[in-house]
Each structure stands twice: as C-alpha cells, then as structure tokens.
Design a protein around this motif. Structure first.
Motif, mmCIF file in Angstrom:
data_model
loop_
_atom_site.group_PDB
_atom_site.id
_atom_site.type_symbol
_atom_site.label_atom_id
_atom_site.label_comp_id
_atom_site.label_asym_id
_atom_site.label_seq_id
_atom_site.Cartn_x
_atom_site.Cartn_y
_atom_site.Cartn_z
ATOM 1 N N ALA A 620 0.938 -1.463 -0.005
ATOM 2 C CA ALA A 620 -0.079 -0.069 -0.019
ATOM 3 C C ALA A 620 0.929 1.231 0.129
ATOM 4 N N LEU A 621 1.900 1.239 0.761
ATOM 5 C CA LEU A 621 2.604 2.595 1.140
ATOM 6 C C LEU A 621 3.677 2.564 -0.435
ATOM 7 N N LYS A 622 3.953 1.404 -1.067
ATOM 8 C CA LYS A 622 4.699 1.562 -2.270
ATOM 9 C C LYS A 622 3.855 2.304 -3.418
ATOM 10 N N ASN A 623 2.617 1.718 -3.502
ATOM 11 C CA ASN A 623 1.608 2.450 -4.222
ATOM 12 C C ASN A 623 1.419 4.000 -4.117
ATOM 13 N N PHE A 624 1.290 4.331 -2.779
ATOM 14 C CA PHE A 624 0.906 5.679 -2.244
ATOM 15 C C PHE A 624 2.192 6.552 -2.442
ATOM 16 N N ASN A 625 3.361 5.772 -2.432
ATOM 17 C CA ASN A 625 4.838 6.703 -2.837
ATOM 18 C C ASN A 625 4.652 6.708 -4.520
ATOM 19 N N ARG A 626 4.138 5.820 -5.366
ATOM 20 C CA ARG A 626 4.141 6.046 -6.628
ATOM 21 C C ARG A 626 3.111 7.005 -7.305
ATOM 22 N N ALA A 627 2.108 7.240 -6.673
ATOM 23 C CA ALA A 627 1.128 8.282 -6.885
ATOM 24 C C ALA A 627 1.636 9.554 -6.550
ATOM 25 N N LEU A 628 2.385 9.575 -5.521
ATOM 26 C CA LEU A 628 3.120 10.851 -5.050
ATOM 27 C C LEU A 628 4.137 11.303 -6.053
ATOM 28 N N GLU A 629 4.958 10.275 -6.659
ATOM 29 C CA GLU A 629 5.912 10.501 -7.652
ATOM 30 C C GLU A 629 5.243 11.156 -8.667
ATOM 31 N N LEU A 630 4.264 10.811 -9.220
ATOM 32 C CA LEU A 630 3.359 11.210 -10.411
ATOM 33 C C LEU A 630 2.747 12.738 -10.004
ATOM 34 N N ASN A 631 2.196 12.802 -8.804
ATOM 35 C CA ASN A 631 1.672 14.141 -8.473
ATOM 36 C C ASN A 631 1.722 14.410 -6.989
ATOM 37 N N PRO A 632 3.132 15.077 -6.907
ATOM 38 C CA PRO A 632 3.687 15.285 -5.342
ATOM 39 C C PRO A 632 2.603 16.183 -4.576
ATOM 40 N N THR A 633 1.378 16.624 -5.090
ATOM 41 C CA THR A 633 0.547 17.276 -4.297
ATOM 42 C C THR A 633 -0.913 16.497 -4.395
ATOM 43 N N HIS A 634 -0.897 15.414 -4.358
ATOM 44 C CA HIS A 634 -2.065 14.342 -4.291
ATOM 45 C C HIS A 634 -2.303 14.200 -2.848
ATOM 46 N N LYS A 635 -3.391 15.033 -2.571
ATOM 47 C CA LYS A 635 -3.854 15.376 -1.158
ATOM 48 C C LYS A 635 -3.917 13.979 -0.407
ATOM 49 N N LEU A 636 -4.853 13.258 -1.079
ATOM 50 C CA LEU A 636 -5.388 11.980 -0.418
ATOM 51 C C LEU A 636 -3.965 10.854 -0.191
ATOM 52 N N ALA A 637 -3.342 10.944 -1.217
ATOM 53 C CA ALA A 637 -2.091 10.158 -1.006
ATOM 54 C C ALA A 637 -1.118 10.660 -0.001
ATOM 55 N N LEU A 638 -0.923 12.039 -0.132
ATOM 56 C CA LEU A 638 -0.323 12.551 1.274
ATOM 57 C C LEU A 638 -0.491 12.156 2.475
ATOM 58 N N PHE A 639 -1.983 12.513 2.812
ATOM 59 C CA PHE A 639 -2.553 12.227 4.191
ATOM 60 C C PHE A 639 -2.501 10.811 4.279
ATOM 61 N N ASN A 640 -3.137 9.841 3.505
ATOM 62 C CA ASN A 640 -3.255 8.711 3.931
ATOM 63 C C ASN A 640 -1.991 7.962 4.059
ATOM 64 N N SER A 641 -0.839 7.948 3.307
ATOM 65 C CA SER A 641 0.540 7.329 3.369
ATOM 66 C C SER A 641 1.065 8.044 4.632
ATOM 67 N N ALA A 642 0.946 9.270 5.066
ATOM 68 C CA ALA A 642 1.368 9.651 6.568
ATOM 69 C C ALA A 642 0.766 8.803 7.638
ATOM 70 N N LEU A 643 -0.834 8.565 7.313
ATOM 71 C CA LEU A 643 -1.491 7.919 8.237
ATOM 72 C C LEU A 643 -0.915 6.656 8.414
ATOM 73 N N LEU A 644 -0.548 5.792 7.369
ATOM 74 C CA LEU A 644 -0.193 4.593 7.356
ATOM 75 C C LEU A 644 1.246 4.461 7.873
ATOM 76 N N MET A 645 1.994 5.412 7.521
ATOM 77 C CA MET A 645 3.352 5.428 8.437
ATOM 78 C C MET A 645 3.292 5.517 9.833
ATOM 79 N N GLN A 646 2.440 6.400 10.169
ATOM 80 C CA GLN A 646 2.016 6.718 11.677
ATOM 81 C C GLN A 646 1.718 5.501 12.479
ATOM 82 N N GLU A 647 0.753 4.910 11.579
ATOM 83 C CA GLU A 647 -0.009 3.415 12.234
ATOM 84 C C GLU A 647 0.967 2.207 12.392
ATOM 85 N N SER A 648 1.907 2.378 11.548
ATOM 86 C CA SER A 648 3.043 1.368 11.518
ATOM 87 C C SER A 648 3.573 1.024 12.651
ATOM 88 N N GLY A 649 3.793 2.139 13.432
ATOM 89 C CA GLY A 649 4.482 1.985 14.691
ATOM 90 C C GLY A 649 6.008 2.094 14.521
#
Length: 919
Positions: A620-649
């Motif tokens: 999931a995180l890899k695909n979020f990162n791919r979305a952000l490579e294509l669109n660095p301002t993709h808001k939902l990808a920014l937010f939810n990838s950060a959330l995923l990182m946060q919840e990973s511990g």
C-alpha cells in the motif's frame, strides 16, 4: 522594390497598436470560458511537474494522441506558450488574455507588411485596420484557445514573406529563403494544422505573381509542348524545381502529421456535425451552403455565436430548398473573381488572385471537403481567411476612392465600417467575460442548438444553482430529444438535488438512446466516447442501494465490453468491488486500468487502498509513493500514506510522515484532520508542547472535533496538567454527552485531583446509564463507594464488576483489599482502641490510598483500550494514548480491541476514497 514597399513605418505601427488596444482592452477582464476550461484549467501539460516531452505526445487538450478519445489536434507549440503563462502567473487569466492581445498586434503588423506586396500604402493600412477591428476575430483573440490561430498566423505570414525573397536577380533561385519558409511552415503547423496551407499560397504566388504567368499563357505553353512544337523554358524549369521542393517538404510534413495521429481520425458525433453523417444529397448541399454562411459572417458580423453545432443550421435536404440560391450566388461570384484574376494580366488581377488564395486555401481544412470536422461553423477558423477578405475590400475601396465622384462617400463608408466594427468587437468581448454571459449571448442568436442550452446549464451548475440549471438541461432535451448528453445532464442534476428516482429515469432514457452492440463492428466508431459515461453515471447512482450492487457491476462490465480500453469503467468497477468486499477482483480492475494509463496518480492511489484492504501495508505504501511521484500534491495520497506510516509504529517513518502531513496542511490549510494527526505524531515523539499546539489548531478550525478534544485532554492529564484538561473535557462532553472515555477521564480527574467525589460519581453513573456492562465505569464507581466509606456497597459493586470481567486480576485484587478492610475494621471494633479512633482512621486511609493508586493505574490502562476503539470511528483522525509501562500485559479484550481498531482503520480509508469519488 517589393522589400522597400513592404517596410512598415513607426506611425503605421503605432496606429495599429493603438486601434487593437482600443478594441481589445476589455478582453483582459475576461476569464477562462468554453474550450479554455479543457485546454487550460484541466490540462496537466501546463504544470511544471509534467515532463516537456508530454507536450509532443499529447493533443491540444492534454489527451495522449494514442487514445481514441483524443481530438487529434496536435499543437504542442501553442500549449508551450500556455505553459509559459502558467509558469509566470499560474491560472491568472489576465496574463493569458494579454499575450493573446500582443499576438494579435503582431499578426496585424505582419499582415500590413504582406498587404504592401499587393496594395499601395494607404490601401494596405486600410486592410490592416479592417483586419484589426473585425468582430469575427473576438473568438480567436478573446478566447484563450484562439491563440492557436494567432500563433499559426504569425508563422504562416512569416513563411510567405520569406518565400517572396526566394527569387534572385535574373530569375535565379535563392535557396535560403526557401529553407526558412519550410522551417516556418513546420512551426506554423505545430501551432495549428492549417499552417501547412501557406505552401499552396506560395505556389500560386510563384507561378502567377513572381513569374507573371496567366492561365491562358500556361495553357498555350502546355499545348505547344504536348504537340512537340517547343521545349520547356528554363525559367519554367526553375519554377517547377522550386514547386517540387515545396511540395516534397509539404508531403513530408503531411506524412509526419499522419504518423502523429496514428492514422486515426477523431471521433465526432452527428450532434457535432449533423451533415457529416447525413446521406446524399443532403450532405453535399449542406456543406456547400456553409460556404456562403461563412462569407456572410465576414460581410455582416452582426450576429455572432460561440457554438454553431447541432441544430444551429438545419440540413439542406432538397434541391428545392431556397437556401440553394445563396450557394449558387456565392459560387457565381467566386467563379467570376477567379476567372478575372487568372485570365487577365495586371496588378489588379494579381491582387484579387492573392486575396482569393488567402480566403480559400486556409479554409480548406475546415470546409469538410476532404474530411469531417467537429463543427458546422467556427468563427475562429475565419481568422486567416479574413485576411484575404480584408485585402479584397481594401482593393475595392481603392478603386472606388480613385473616382472623384465616389471619393467622399467611399471615405465615409470606410470610417463607418471601421467604427461600427470596432464598437461591435468591444461589445462582443464582454460576452466572453464568463461562461454564463457567453452562452446566454449565443442563445440570443440561436435557440435551436441543444448544446448551448446544456452549456448555460453547466455554467449555472458550476455556481451550484441546480434548480435553474435543471430548467436549461430539460430545455436541451426538448430542443434535441435524442441528445444523450442532455439526458445525462438532467440525470446528474436530479442526483445533485437528491432526486434519485428522477435521476435514474433520465439516465435510463440516455442509455436507451445508445446504439446497440453490433457483432464485429467497432463500437467507439459509432458513438462519442464520453457518451459511454452514461453506464458509469447510472451504475454510480444505483450502487448506493446495497441490494443493487450486482446490477451496477453489470453496467460497468457492459461498458467495458463495448470499449475494452475504457479506463474510467475499470476505475469505477474497482471501487464497487471494494464495496462488495472483493479486493482481489478490485485489484485486477485497477491493474487493467494501469495497463492503459500508468501515469494516472489516482489509479496508483486506488490500488494502495486495495492493498490496505488486503492487509498488505507495505505494498500500500509503495503505491501511495508511486502516486506521489506522479503528483507530489496528491492530497489524499499525502494524508493517507502519512497515516499508514504513523500507524505502522516504525519510528523511522515518523519524520517522513510529518513532512507529508505538513505538505498536506499547506495544500489544505482549512482541514483540521491534518493538524490533528501532526499532533498525534508529536505525542508519539513525546513532543508535548508541539502536540498541544497542533491539537489546539485543529480545535480552532473545528470546535467540535471529538478526537482532538479528547486527545488534548488526555495529553494534559498525562503531563501533570489535569486541571487544564477539565475545560477541554467540558467542551467535549457538551458536544458529545455520551463520550464514555471523556466521562471516565473527567471522573478520574475530579476524584484524584479535585477530590470532588460527587462530581466523579455523576460521571461514572452516567457511563453505566449508557452502558451497564462498562467494566471501567463500574469499577470506578466501586472506588467512589469506597471513598464514601460504604465498604459493603463497594464490596457488592466489585463482585458485580468481577462477574463482568472475571479474568481481570486488578478487580480481584481490589476486592480482596476491600474485604480485608472490612475484616480489619471488624477486628478493631472488638479490641481496645484509643477512644479517638486515630489508628483505625489511619489504617482506613492507608488501605484506601492503596486502592486509589491501583485504580489510577488501571484507569490509564483501560482508557487506552477504550481509546483504541474510538480510534476507528473517525474518517481521518485517530485517538491514542500510550499504554502505561506498569501494565504487566494486555488482556484478551485489549488485544481484540486493537485488532478491531486496525480493521476499522482500513474501512475508514475506504470511506475516504468513496467520498473522493463522489458516491
């Protein structure tokens, strides 16, 4: 001599600039309208983050040329100028309109230079002034997308001027101007396709102007050669050589252009150009009638319209139609001019010939004679042909003004024409101020075009005026009952008005108008690709009903069967399959869509959501990162990838998670969820002051933010600021009176810090009213009974609590303490004690103190477990606190709660995605 005549004086230049500025100054106050929306606002090729090579791979609207839905309008140099505008002013419309105005000035000045090749100075200035003020040009100058006409015209005229220098002394060939001409033709064609037609004008110029041939002379020479009575003159051979070079270069450009569009013509519907799909003779009669219609617009530009498609001009279906008289008259007049210009020598015939060339040849690509175009009449395509018209008018005016009897009246008429045209242009510019003003002005001219009614509806829809928009959409269906798009618009508006039944009925009507699948016949060739969206819209509507999910899936599959490369169908079906709890099939749908378009950031984001459903956070995180490579301002990808990182511990991911959340709040400064999660990250990093600041900012933006209020109170209680937590908890409980964790925390602070037993008791009793089986609330109420010295009631309460949670060791321990205290008090009463009972009181105090400490410890632990449960109830934010290090191990209940929290968090991400797609 030609070069000397072609010089433009400073006075003439100032006059032209001043007149253009006077006519078009108000265009600077217009916005992006009509086609500007697709070409500017929705075109990612303008963004600096898009590679420059994409400009040469996509069409004018940013669609890859390889896609069937592409308009095949290949104008990369024009898009490049839009990109430069974006670089300096982003989407500030003023800069785009100003550059168009500058380009129109340049065209007028270069056109003046061209006119001086065939007219005297005075007539040339008249032609240039008429061209500068002609109202037909407002679409090309005031409409930003008209820049394609302006840029192409600059290089078109420059190529022609360069070619006029290719004749050297003694009729020799000068190759440098020819090479420059070929280069400028290529540049003009990369601005707009009609640029290539200047080659035809150069050929006519070479034969009839530079070499001075007339048609009878050419025919005589050809006859002599065929009879063997003569040879080809050397000058004619040189002319043939130049023409062959020009034609070969043109052929090469055509081949490249065909390769670019991959030998595919764009798909247009009968609504765009009804005559193109009509049978004979209606098709031929209508196309020929359109020629005098265009000529009339040049002669009398009083009623201008931005859109001449659909039913604007009814088909000419019979030879008896009175409009055929106009066609016949036009061809007679045009034929007489051609005979005059080709048959007779002299400057006048040469001027008329070149004027006709400028009128006819650039218009051929838009004439429907060789291939269908996506419009019936388009005022912007008359930009270059109007040059020939202006030369013709100026030449005629010169003839009249040279006669003493007509001199004064010719000047009066000229002044009147220039003045009225300038006023009309100035007034017409205001029509382009907004989409609403533009399309309403068009409806005044033509009420039989359903597209205009639709476009006014769209303008009102963009302003959220759905009720009024619906009226225009319904009118469009009445004007053109078989317009699929109009019925889709009605359906969408009903949906926006929450009238789902009416929306479904409208979508069903649109669906019924779609052509049925014919085995072996390509579907996309028979209908506009955007009409397939009726299946998507209808499926999106009915899938809100849980019992109709299979029906919605059938619609998506039907769209895919009609068009296997229909990317949006795969995307929408993937979302539906997620809703149907079929993540593996959703994954297949998204992977298929990615085969069609690997540069779509939204697709990679959706695939990340699928991997979250599949409990694969790494992918999931890899695909979020791919979305952000294509669109660095993709808001939902920014937010939810950060959330995923946060919840990973994983503490190593926290800095990147923080950076993404900071980027997110920069993009969405009014979204409290971003600040809240920054606060949660700060709590993880033990940065209490930073966490407090972020939480407060989230609460300022959303005063009733449940998670932020609770976690701020929890933060205060964990950092020894319990009394600061109380007002926060009061706010929380004012908005959410049944917030169990808030009641537990408030009761704990009241009892332990403020010694307010009554207030604490009210909190715990409230919890048990809401949930009689709440172990922590009941346990804390037992502590209150102990505080009230009611040991018997405390014992009974703890026994009941233990029955609810028999495996909780701390409850058994506290029950033992209470029973021990009851026994010790009984022993004290039977022995001799000091009369003041000091020892008994002290023993009781110590025993109670032990219970309070244990209670405090377990309250923290239990609050954490409860807190984990609430974590999943919010769309984006999460609630959390650290588990007390004194806790020996997690209970089974806690482990289950944490698992529930993880699963629910995945569901929350799905919900965000569905909200994004407007379900």
């Amino acid at each position: 001599l030609l070069e000397k005549m072609a010089d433009v004086s400073l006075k003439e230049a100032v006059l032209i600039v001043g007149v253009v500025a006077a006519c078009y100054w108000n265009s600077l106050f217009c916005g992006f309208v009509f086609d500007d929306v697709s070409a500017i606002l929705d075109n990612k090729d303008l963004h600096p983050s898009t590679p420059l090579k994409n400009l040469f791979q996509n069409d004018f609207w940013g669609t890859p040329m390889s896609e069937e839905r592409s308009h095949k309008s290949y104008r990369p140099l024009t898009v490049l100028t839009f990109r430069l505008n974006y670089l300096f002013s982003e989407l500030n419309a003023v800069s785009y309109h100003f550059l168009n105005l500058v380009f129109h000035v340049v065209v007028c000045l270069v056109f003046l230079k061209v006119c001086k090749l065939f007219l005297d100075n005075r007539s040339s200035v008249v032609a240039s002034l008429l061209f500068a003020v002609h109202p037909i040009h407002t679409e090309a100058v005031t409409g930003v997308v008209g820049r394609a006409e302006l840029l192409s015209s600059i290089f078109f005229l420059a190529a022609f001027l360069s070619y006029t220098k290719s004749k050297g002394p003694d009729n020799t060939i000068v190759w440098t101007p020819i090479a420059v001409t070929v280069f400028l033709v290529a540049v003009a064609t990369l601005c707009k396709e009609q640029g290539i037609t200047v080659v035809g004008i150069c050929c006519v110029y070479e034969v009839f102007i530079a070499q001075g041939y007339t048609l009878p002379a050419l025919l005589d020479t050809a006859v002599q050669i065929l009879r063997g009575k003569g040879s080809i003159p050397f000058s004619m051979l040189q002319t043939l050589l130049k023409l062959i070079v020009l034609m070969f270069s043109t052929l090469l450009l055509v081949v490249v252009r065909v390769q670019v569009i991959q030998s595919q013509l764009p798909v247009f519907t009968r609504f765009d150009n009804p005559a193109a799909v009509s049978p004979s003779p209606a098709r031929q009669l209508t196309f020929n009638y359109l020629l005098p219609v265009n000529a009339w617009l040049l002669l009398n530009p009083s009623e201008l319209c931005c859109d001449w498609t659909m039913g604007t001009i009814p088909l000419v279906e019979s030879l008896l139609d009175v409009r055929n008289v106009a066609t016949l008259t036009f061809f007679c007049f045009l034929g007489s001019l051609m005979v005059f210009s080709l048959r007779y020598p002299g400057d006048s015939s040469k001027t008329v010939l070149m004027a006709l060339c400028f009128i006819v040849l650039p218009f051929i690509p838009a004439s429907n004679l060789f291939f269908p175009v996506g419009f019936v009449v388009a005022e912007r395509v008359l930009y270059v042909p109007s040059m020939g018209f202006c030369i013709l008018v100026a030449h005629g005016w010169k003839k009249l003004s040279n006669k003493s009897v007509l001199r004064k009246i010719s000047w009066v008429c000229l002044a009147a024409v220039l003045f009225t045209h300038a006023l009309k242009t100035l007034h017409r510019n205001w029509d382009w101020e907004s989409e609403y003003t533009l399309f309403m002005s068009a409806l005044k001219v033509n009420k039989n075009n359903a597209k205009l009614w639709n476009n006014v509806g769209h303008a009102l829809e963009n302003e959220k005026n759905f009720e009024r928009a619906l009226q225009f959409f319904i009118q469009a269906t009445q004007v053109q009952p078989d317009d699929i798009g109009a019925h889709m618009n009605v359906g969408r508006t009903y949906k926006n008005l929450n009238k789902t039944k009416e929306a479904e009925e409208s979508y069903m009507i649109a669906k019924s108008l779609m052509p049925q699948i014919i085995p072996g016949k390509k579907y996309a060739a028979r209908v506009a690709p955007n009409h397939l969206n009726v299946y998507i819209s209808l499926a999106n509507l009915i899938r809100a009903n849980e019992s109709r999910l299979e029906e919605a899936d059938q619609l998506y599959r039907q769209a895919i069967s009609m068009r296997p490369d229909f990317k949006q169908a795969y995307i929408s079906r993937g979302e539906l399959l997620l809703k149907m709890n079929k993540p593996l099939k959703a994954k297949e749908a998204y992977l298929r869509a990615l085969e069609l378009d690997r540069t779509n950031a939204d697709l990679w984001y959706n695939l990340a959501i699928v991997y979250i459903e599949l409990k694969d956070p790494t992918e999931a995180l890899k695909n979020f990162n791919r979305a952000l490579e294509l669109n660095p301002t993709h808001k939902l990808a920014l937010f939810n990838s950060a959330l995923l990182m946060q919840e990973s511990g994983d503490a190593r991911l926290r800095p990147e998670a923080k950076q993404r959340l900071l980027h997110y709040v920069k993009e969405e400064p009014q979204d409290s969820n971003g600040y809240f999660n920054l606060g949660m990250l700060a709590m993880d990093d033990k940065k209490d002051m930073e966490a407090e600041a972020w939480m407060k900012k989230a609460i300022r933006l959303q005063p009733n933010f449940r998670s932020a209020l609770f976690n701020l109170a929890l933060l205060y209680s964990q950092t020894g600021k319990e009394l600061m937590a109380l007002p926060v908890l009061e706010d929380l409980l004012r908005y959410y009176p049944d917030h169990t964790k808030g009641l537990i925390l408030k009761g704990d602070i009241l009892m332990n810090q403020k010694k307010d037993i009554v207030g604490a008791k009210m909190c715990f009793e409230k919890i048990l009213e809401l949930d009689p089986n709440n172990v922590q609330g009941k346990h804390n109420l037992c502590v209150v009974y102990f505080e009230e010295r009611d040991l018997i009631k405390a014992e009974k309460c703890l026994v009941e609590t233990l029955a609810l949670a028999p495996h909780e060791e701390y409850i058994q321990r506290h029950l033992n303490i209470v029973r021990s205290k009851i026994a010790s008090l009984g022993a004290v009463e039977q022995s001799s004690l000091p009369s003041d009972g000091t020892a008994a009181t002290e023993a009781k105090k110590n025993s109670f103190q032990n219970l309070k400490e244990a209670k405090g410890e377990e309250t923290t632990t239990q609050s954490t477990a409860d807190n984990k449960k609430e974590h999943s109830k919010n769309k984006k934010p999460t609630e959390k606190s650290s588990v007390d290090k004194k806790t020996p191990k997690k209970s089974t209940k806690e482990i289950k709660d944490i698992e529930k929290k993880r699963v629910a968090a995945l569901k929350r991400l799905e919900e965000i995605e569905r909200i994004l797609n407007g379900e």
